[in-house]
Design a protein around this motif. Structure first.
Motif, short mmCIF file in Angstrom:
data_model
loop_
_atom_site.label_atom_id
_atom_site.label_comp_id
_atom_site.label_asym_id
_atom_site.label_seq_id
_atom_site.Cartn_x
_atom_site.Cartn_y
_atom_site.Cartn_z
N GLY A 168 3.93 -2.17 9.30
CA GLY A 168 3.66 -3.56 8.96
C GLY A 168 2.82 -4.31 9.99
O GLY A 168 2.38 -5.42 9.73
N GLU A 169 2.60 -3.72 11.15
CA GLU A 169 1.81 -4.38 12.19
C GLU A 169 0.32 -4.16 11.95
O GLU A 169 -0.09 -3.29 11.19
CB GLU A 169 2.16 -3.82 13.57
CG GLU A 169 3.57 -4.09 14.01
CD GLU A 169 3.89 -3.47 15.36
OE1 GLU A 169 2.96 -2.93 16.02
OE2 GLU A 169 5.06 -3.50 15.76
N LYS A 170 -0.50 -4.95 12.65
CA LYS A 170 -1.94 -4.77 12.63
C LYS A 170 -2.27 -3.53 13.44
O LYS A 170 -1.67 -3.29 14.48
CB LYS A 170 -2.63 -6.00 13.21
CG LYS A 170 -4.15 -5.94 13.17
CD LYS A 170 -4.73 -7.29 13.56
CE LYS A 170 -6.22 -7.31 13.71
NZ LYS A 170 -6.99 -6.50 12.81
N ASP A 211 -3.63 -1.15 16.07
CA ASP A 211 -4.04 -1.32 17.46
C ASP A 211 -4.47 0.05 17.99
O ASP A 211 -3.63 0.93 18.19
CB ASP A 211 -2.88 -1.86 18.29
CG ASP A 211 -3.21 -2.02 19.77
OD1 ASP A 211 -4.32 -1.66 20.18
OD2 ASP A 211 -2.33 -2.51 20.50
N ALA A 250 -4.98 -0.91 0.17
CA ALA A 250 -3.95 -1.91 0.46
C ALA A 250 -3.20 -2.25 -0.82
O ALA A 250 -3.80 -2.49 -1.86
CB ALA A 250 -4.58 -3.16 1.06
N GLN A 267 -0.23 -6.43 1.45
CA GLN A 267 -0.76 -5.71 2.60
C GLN A 267 -2.20 -6.15 2.87
O GLN A 267 -2.97 -6.35 1.94
CB GLN A 267 -0.72 -4.20 2.37
CG GLN A 267 0.69 -3.66 2.21
CD GLN A 267 0.69 -2.20 1.81
OE1 GLN A 267 -0.26 -1.70 1.21
NE2 GLN A 267 1.78 -1.52 2.11
N GLN A 268 -2.51 -6.27 4.13
CA GLN A 268 -3.85 -6.67 4.55
C GLN A 268 -4.63 -5.44 5.02
O GLN A 268 -4.04 -4.51 5.58
CB GLN A 268 -3.76 -7.66 5.72
CG GLN A 268 -2.97 -8.92 5.42
CD GLN A 268 -3.66 -9.77 4.37
OE1 GLN A 268 -4.88 -9.89 4.36
NE2 GLN A 268 -2.87 -10.36 3.49
N GLN A 307 -3.85 -3.12 8.29
CA GLN A 307 -2.41 -3.16 8.55
C GLN A 307 -1.84 -1.74 8.47
O GLN A 307 -2.24 -0.94 7.62
CB GLN A 307 -1.73 -4.05 7.52
CG GLN A 307 -0.24 -4.21 7.71
CD GLN A 307 0.37 -5.13 6.65
OE1 GLN A 307 -0.29 -5.53 5.69
NE2 GLN A 307 1.62 -5.45 6.81
N VAL A 343 0.50 0.82 7.16
CA VAL A 343 1.32 0.88 5.95
C VAL A 343 2.23 2.11 5.91
O VAL A 343 3.15 2.16 5.11
CB VAL A 343 0.45 0.84 4.68
CG1 VAL A 343 -0.24 -0.51 4.55
CG2 VAL A 343 -0.57 1.96 4.65
N VAL A 378 -3.34 3.56 7.56
CA VAL A 378 -3.83 2.18 7.64
C VAL A 378 -4.38 1.76 6.29
O VAL A 378 -5.05 2.54 5.60
CB VAL A 378 -4.93 2.06 8.73
CG1 VAL A 378 -5.41 0.65 8.85
CG2 VAL A 378 -4.41 2.56 10.07
#
Length: 131
Positions: A80-82, A84, A96, A100-101, A104, A106, A127
Motif C-alpha cells: 500500500g505504500e508508494k 521507494d 492499478a 490504487q494509484q 503504489q 500492490v 507495483v
C-alpha cells in the motif's frame, strides 16, 4: 579523532550485517512454514500434534523477530505504500485496481529488512501502473 570515533560507531552498528543477512533466509523459511498450514485446518483439527507444531513455529518466529528488533533489524512490509527504489525492488507491474494509484506497491513477494535504518534487503514488490 572524530572520524575514527565515527568509524568505530559504524562498525558496531553494521558489524553484524553479514550474519544478519544470513539469518534472513532462516526467517523467510520459518515464515513460509507458518503460512503453509491454513489457520482453519489448525483450529478445526483434533490433531494436538499439529496444533503444537504450528504454535511452536509461531512462537519461534515471534522470538526471532524480537531478537532482530533488539539488534536494530526491522522488517518492512510496504503493501500500500508508494514505491521507494531505495527500499523496494520492483519485480513486476500490474494495472492499478480500484483505490490504487500508479506507483503504489500492490503486492509484496518478499518482505525487506532495515539494519539501523539502512536497507539490508530490499522488499520485492509488484507495483501498480496506469491503465
Amino acid at each position: 579523532r572524530k572520524r575514527s570515533e565515527k568509524r568505530v560507531s559504524e562498525a558496531r552498528m553494521f558489524g553484524i550485517q553479514g550474519f544478519a543477512k544470513d539469518l534472513l533466509e532462516v526467517a523467510d523459511v520459518l515464515e513460509k512454514a507458518v503460512a503453509s498450514v491454513p489457520k482453519e485446518a489448525v483450529q478445526t483439527s483434533n490433531n494436538k500434534d499439529l496444533q503444537s507444531l504450528v504454535q511452536g513455529l509461531q512462537l519461534t518466529d515471534q522470538q526471532l523477530q524480537k531478537v532482530f528488533d533488539r539488534n536494530g533489524l526491522h522488517r518492512i512490509n510496504p503493501a500500500g505504500e508508494k514505491f521507494d527504489p531505495d527500499r523496494h525492488e520492483a519485480m513486476f507491474q500490474m494495472e492499478a485496481g480500484e483505490g490504487q494509484q500508479p506507483g503504489q506497491v500492490v503486492s509484496v513477494v518478499r518482505v525487506g529488512y532495515l539494519l539501523n535504518n539502512r536497507t539490508l534487503r530490499a522488499a520485492q514488490v509488484g507495483v501498480a501502473r496506469e491503465q
